[in-house]
Write a protein that holds these residues in place. Structure first.
Motif, PDB file in Angstrom:
ATOM      1  N   THR A  17       0.744  -1.311   0.122  1.00  0.00           N
ATOM      2  CA  THR A  17       0.045  -0.030  -0.057  1.00  0.00           C
ATOM      3  C   THR A  17       0.700   1.240   0.191  1.00  0.00           C
ATOM      4  O   THR A  17       0.678   2.133   0.834  1.00  0.00           O
ATOM      5  N   THR A  18       1.947   1.463  -0.764  1.00  0.00           N
ATOM      6  CA  THR A  18       3.041   2.119  -0.893  1.00  0.00           C
ATOM      7  C   THR A  18       2.688   3.339  -1.764  1.00  0.00           C
ATOM      8  O   THR A  18       3.341   4.256  -1.951  1.00  0.00           O
ATOM      9  N   GLY A  19       1.348   3.566  -2.245  1.00  0.00           N
ATOM     10  CA  GLY A  19       1.029   4.615  -3.094  1.00  0.00           C
ATOM     11  C   GLY A  19       2.072   4.972  -4.296  1.00  0.00           C
ATOM     12  O   GLY A  19       2.469   3.779  -4.899  1.00  0.00           O
ATOM     13  N   SER A  20       2.365   6.201  -4.623  1.00  0.00           N
ATOM     14  CA  SER A  20       3.181   6.353  -5.933  1.00  0.00           C
ATOM     15  C   SER A  20       4.634   6.373  -5.318  1.00  0.00           C
ATOM     16  O   SER A  20       5.356   7.354  -5.167  1.00  0.00           O
ATOM     17  N   ASN A  21       5.292   5.319  -5.066  1.00  0.00           N
ATOM     18  CA  ASN A  21       6.610   4.931  -4.591  1.00  0.00           C
ATOM     19  C   ASN A  21       7.315   4.441  -5.769  1.00  0.00           C
ATOM     20  O   ASN A  21       7.380   3.184  -6.038  1.00  0.00           O
ATOM     21  N   PRO A  22       8.145   5.170  -6.456  1.00  0.00           N
ATOM     22  CA  PRO A  22       9.004   4.524  -7.689  1.00  0.00           C
ATOM     23  C   PRO A  22       9.716   3.271  -7.441  1.00  0.00           C
ATOM     24  O   PRO A  22       9.983   2.422  -8.336  1.00  0.00           O
ATOM     25  N   LYS A  23      10.337   3.520  -6.144  1.00  0.00           N
ATOM     26  CA  LYS A  23      11.165   2.336  -5.786  1.00  0.00           C
ATOM     27  C   LYS A  23      10.607   1.131  -5.701  1.00  0.00           C
ATOM     28  O   LYS A  23      10.979  -0.212  -5.963  1.00  0.00           O
ATOM     29  N   PRO A  34       4.002   4.080 -16.513  1.00  0.00           N
ATOM     30  CA  PRO A  34       4.766   4.998 -16.103  1.00  0.00           C
ATOM     31  C   PRO A  34       4.073   6.301 -15.343  1.00  0.00           C
ATOM     32  O   PRO A  34       2.916   6.654 -15.831  1.00  0.00           O
ATOM     33  N   PRO A  35       4.472   6.766 -14.125  1.00  0.00           N
ATOM     34  CA  PRO A  35       3.783   7.774 -13.559  1.00  0.00           C
ATOM     35  C   PRO A  35       3.974   8.898 -14.323  1.00  0.00           C
ATOM     36  O   PRO A  35       4.892   9.668 -14.595  1.00  0.00           O
ATOM     37  N   VAL A  36       2.616   9.830 -14.309  1.00  0.00           N
ATOM     38  CA  VAL A  36       2.735  11.356 -14.679  1.00  0.00           C
ATOM     39  C   VAL A  36       2.050  12.016 -13.762  1.00  0.00           C
ATOM     40  O   VAL A  36       0.979  11.324 -13.188  1.00  0.00           O
ATOM     41  N   PRO A  37       2.074  13.388 -13.593  1.00  0.00           N
ATOM     42  CA  PRO A  37       1.104  14.277 -12.657  1.00  0.00           C
ATOM     43  C   PRO A  37      -0.179  14.104 -12.952  1.00  0.00           C
ATOM     44  O   PRO A  37      -0.438  13.892 -14.316  1.00  0.00           O
ATOM     45  N   SER A  38      -0.983  14.200 -12.184  1.00  0.00           N
ATOM     46  CA  SER A  38      -2.346  14.403 -12.487  1.00  0.00           C
ATOM     47  C   SER A  38      -2.840  15.548 -11.461  1.00  0.00           C
ATOM     48  O   SER A  38      -2.281  15.657 -10.479  1.00  0.00           O
ATOM     49  N   GLY A  85      -6.712  14.594 -18.910  1.00  0.00           N
ATOM     50  CA  GLY A  85      -5.635  14.612 -19.827  1.00  0.00           C
ATOM     51  C   GLY A  85      -4.311  14.425 -19.437  1.00  0.00           C
ATOM     52  O   GLY A  85      -3.282  14.799 -20.070  1.00  0.00           O
ATOM     53  N   ALA A  86      -4.209  13.787 -18.123  1.00  0.00           N
ATOM     54  CA  ALA A  86      -2.780  13.603 -17.559  1.00  0.00           C
ATOM     55  C   ALA A  86      -1.698  13.306 -18.518  1.00  0.00           C
ATOM     56  O   ALA A  86      -0.747  13.554 -18.820  1.00  0.00           O
ATOM     57  N   ARG A  87      -2.140  12.099 -19.370  1.00  0.00           N
ATOM     58  CA  ARG A  87      -1.141  11.665 -20.435  1.00  0.00           C
ATOM     59  C   ARG A  87      -0.974  12.625 -21.487  1.00  0.00           C
ATOM     60  O   ARG A  87       0.266  12.737 -21.881  1.00  0.00           O
ATOM     61  N   ILE A  88      -1.953  12.882 -22.149  1.00  0.00           N
ATOM     62  CA  ILE A  88      -1.971  13.697 -23.114  1.00  0.00           C
ATOM     63  C   ILE A  88      -0.918  14.937 -22.815  1.00  0.00           C
ATOM     64  O   ILE A  88      -0.223  15.446 -23.632  1.00  0.00           O
ATOM     65  N   LEU A  89      -1.575  15.687 -21.783  1.00  0.00           N
ATOM     66  CA  LEU A  89      -0.615  16.886 -21.454  1.00  0.00           C
ATOM     67  C   LEU A  89       0.791  16.543 -20.984  1.00  0.00           C
ATOM     68  O   LEU A  89       1.400  17.593 -21.390  1.00  0.00           O
ATOM     69  N   GLU A 117      -1.773  18.701  -2.933  1.00  0.00           N
ATOM     70  CA  GLU A 117      -2.498  17.386  -3.030  1.00  0.00           C
ATOM     71  C   GLU A 117      -1.690  16.748  -4.345  1.00  0.00           C
ATOM     72  O   GLU A 117      -2.228  16.926  -5.604  1.00  0.00           O
ATOM     73  N   PHE A 118      -0.709  16.143  -4.324  1.00  0.00           N
ATOM     74  CA  PHE A 118       0.048  15.665  -5.202  1.00  0.00           C
ATOM     75  C   PHE A 118      -0.416  14.249  -5.814  1.00  0.00           C
ATOM     76  O   PHE A 118      -0.399  13.414  -5.099  1.00  0.00           O
ATOM     77  N   VAL A 119      -1.070  14.298  -6.887  1.00  0.00           N
ATOM     78  CA  VAL A 119      -1.733  12.771  -7.316  1.00  0.00           C
ATOM     79  C   VAL A 119      -0.843  12.517  -8.573  1.00  0.00           C
ATOM     80  O   VAL A 119      -0.814  13.161  -9.503  1.00  0.00           O
ATOM     81  N   THR A 120      -0.596  11.383  -8.785  1.00  0.00           N
ATOM     82  CA  THR A 120      -0.119  10.755  -9.976  1.00  0.00           C
ATOM     83  C   THR A 120      -1.003   9.792 -10.642  1.00  0.00           C
ATOM     84  O   THR A 120      -1.760   9.110 -10.118  1.00  0.00           O
ATOM     85  N   ALA A 121      -1.082   9.588 -11.868  1.00  0.00           N
ATOM     86  CA  ALA A 121      -1.558   8.719 -12.693  1.00  0.00           C
ATOM     87  C   ALA A 121      -0.515   7.794 -13.308  1.00  0.00           C
ATOM     88  O   ALA A 121       0.724   8.338 -13.629  1.00  0.00           O
ATOM     89  N   GLY A 122      -0.591   6.713 -12.785  1.00  0.00           N
ATOM     90  CA  GLY A 122       0.199   5.466 -13.149  1.00  0.00           C
ATOM     91  C   GLY A 122       0.433   4.667 -12.030  1.00  0.00           C
ATOM     92  O   GLY A 122      -0.441   4.725 -10.934  1.00  0.00           O
ATOM     93  N   GLY A 123       1.176   3.396 -12.183  1.00  0.00           N
ATOM     94  CA  GLY A 123       1.418   2.291 -11.474  1.00  0.00           C
ATOM     95  C   GLY A 123       1.051   1.079 -11.989  1.00  0.00           C
ATOM     96  O   GLY A 123       1.246   0.914 -13.057  1.00  0.00           O
ATOM     97  N   ILE A 124       0.691  -0.082 -11.073  1.00  0.00           N
ATOM     98  CA  ILE A 124       0.497  -1.306 -11.388  1.00  0.00           C
ATOM     99  C   ILE A 124      -0.645  -1.183 -12.453  1.00  0.00           C
ATOM    100  O   ILE A 124      -1.669  -0.619 -12.482  1.00  0.00           O
ATOM    101  N   ASP A 125      -0.064  -2.094 -13.583  1.00  0.00           N
ATOM    102  CA  ASP A 125      -1.452  -2.293 -14.627  1.00  0.00           C
ATOM    103  C   ASP A 125      -2.496  -2.756 -14.093  1.00  0.00           C
ATOM    104  O   ASP A 125      -2.386  -4.037 -13.406  1.00  0.00           O
ATOM    105  N   LEU A 126      -3.566  -2.318 -14.371  1.00  0.00           N
ATOM    106  CA  LEU A 126      -4.924  -2.808 -13.920  1.00  0.00           C
ATOM    107  C   LEU A 126      -5.594  -3.965 -14.359  1.00  0.00           C
ATOM    108  O   LEU A 126      -5.863  -4.727 -13.738  1.00  0.00           O
ATOM    109  N   LYS A 127      -4.735  -4.595 -15.438  1.00  0.00           N
ATOM    110  CA  LYS A 127      -5.043  -6.020 -16.037  1.00  0.00           C
ATOM    111  C   LYS A 127      -4.365  -6.942 -15.134  1.00  0.00           C
ATOM    112  O   LYS A 127      -4.757  -8.091 -15.182  1.00  0.00           O
ATOM    113  N   GLU A 128      -3.318  -6.717 -14.326  1.00  0.00           N
ATOM    114  CA  GLU A 128      -2.992  -7.618 -13.497  1.00  0.00           C
ATOM    115  C   GLU A 128      -3.041  -7.703 -12.208  1.00  0.00           C
ATOM    116  O   GLU A 128      -2.531  -8.236 -11.232  1.00  0.00           O
TER     117      GLU A 128
END
Length: 403
Positions: free
Chosen positions: A165-171, A185-189, A244-248, A345-356
């Motif tokens: 439950t580590t949220g947006s933790n790149p490591k 890959p995480p991008v800002p939202s 638009g997180a990814r597009i922008l 409120e720093f939120v990122t779009a990205g993380g473990i692929d939902l299909k998995e």
């Protein structure tokens, strides 16, 4: 020396605590630990909602609730039918915390303090004898036969079931990637737009409801728009940034923002309306008589941008001026150069692929007996208590699955 547990939860935030408490309440015999890399737990809960903790949102219909999630809308339908905002209210009520609804639907503890939520969680973990171990930075995770081995900076832990439950933790994402998970890959939202433009230069703090679009894309959003000293913010802008997180990100945050200050009114409809206004208000000064429902100072700024001087009366409005004004009102084009983080409120779009991820249990489809809750997966929402609701729902479903 190895510390052995039935369940280890990595990440001492909202999702980690909620999951641990719900598992422990259903299975008092299990030995559970929460590992937190920092020296404090629940630090994001403390600052959320301006220190008041926006626990959830008063949207009680699962199919409506999912619409606030740019990523995760489809996947959360089933989970929200099991544990929705109403269940969150009931859960906290049972644990001694009463929530209240504000006008915009956001829900906070009645105390208006995030400390109430933190105290509630700490009391419940103590009551259920859950070990909270801080300053434990996970260095590696390894599956050995039917147990997990977790090495931190200070010791080694063993457990049968591992929950991340580590949220947006790149490591952590990197570790899971090495074990076979796909990471989006995480991008800002959720960010605001940096705009330097004379039309809004002196209008700081003004708010108007508008429809905004990103030129050359299908991105569109409506809602209150706030003019700030660095550009534009407000719910309408934040919503656009989330969807638009990814597009922008790909545009490197340089694009043209089209603003319709009259919402759904088209250029043609606006032109007709201006013609009628000209006939009815011939003797009035254009800049001083704002016929639309938005701030007068904004009207003055837009008339000026259309080349209309302060002393011009409606009777003197030329066709050229009328076209220019209709354009400013329904299709004002603003150059965006960069973004700013929205509050804390720093939120990122990205993380473990939902299909998995199996959303009936929150278990990994790649690594059995590994589970996820909260923002570690590629789910995120706009502000208003929705990211917390995802944490509560995923934690609840996970606790049921483990039981």
């Amino acid at each position: 020396m190895n510390s052995k547990y039935n369940i280890i939860i990595v990440g001492g935030g909202a999702a980690g605590f909620f999951t641990a408490i719900n598992i422990a309440e259903k299975n008092p015999k299990l030995k559970i630990a929460i590992l937190e890399r920092g020296k404090e737990v629940l630090s994001k809960v403390r600052i959320s909602g301006g220190g008041r903790c926006n626990v959830t949102h008063a949207c009680f219909i699962p199919n409506e609730l999912v619409k606030f999630y740019p990523r995760g809308e489809r996947e959360l339908k089933g989970p929200f039918h099991q544990f929705c905002s109403g269940d969150t209210i009931e859960w906290f009520e049972k644990h001694g915390v009463t929530l209240k609804i504000e006008e915009d639907g956001r829900m906070f503890p009645e105390s208006d303090s995030s400390q109430t939520i933190i105290d509630c969680f700490l009391k419940a973990t103590e009551k259920n004898k859950i070990d909270i171990l801080t300053l434990q930075s996970v260095q590696s995770i390894f599956k050995k036969d039917d147990s997990w081995k977790i090495d931190t900076n200070t010791e080694t832990f063993l457990c049968q079931k591992l929950i991340m439950t580590t949220g947006s933790n790149p490591k952590v994402w990197e570790m899971l990637n090495e074990l076979g998970h796909t990471i989006v890959p995480p991008v800002p939202s959720l960010f605001t737009f940096n705009i330097k433009d004379n039309r809004i230069k002196d209008l700081m703090g003004l708010s108007a409801t508008a429809t905004v679009k990103v030129k050359g894309t299908n991105l569109k959003s409506s809602g209150p728009l706030l003019i700030t000293h660095w550009g534009m913010s407000g719910p309408g802008i934040l919503r656009l940034s989330a969807w638009g997180a990814r597009i922008l990100f790909e545009k490197n945050y340089h694009f043209i923002l089209q603003v319709n200050w009259l919402n759904e009114t088209t250029f043609e409809e606006c032109l007709e309306e201006l013609k009628e206004l000209k006939d009815v208000n011939s003797k009035k000064l254009i800049s001083k008589f704002c016929p639309f429902d938005f701030p007068k100072r904004l009207w003055e700024s837009l008339t000026l941008a259309a080349g209309i001087t302060n002393e011009l009366k409606w009777a003197d409005l030329s066709k050229k001026h009328m076209i220019a004004l209709a354009e400013q009102l329904t299709n004002g084009q603003f150059q965006v150069n960069g973004k700013s983080t929205f509050k804390e409120e720093f939120v990122t779009a990205g993380g473990i692929d939902l299909k998995e991820v199996n959303f009936k249990t929150m278990e990994s489809k790649v690594l059995p007996s590994l589970y996820f809750a909260g923002e570690i997966v590629n789910i995120d929402a706009i502000t208003g208590g929705f990211n917390f609701q995802n944490a509560w729902t995923s934690g609840f479903i996970l606790s049921n699955a483990i039981s």
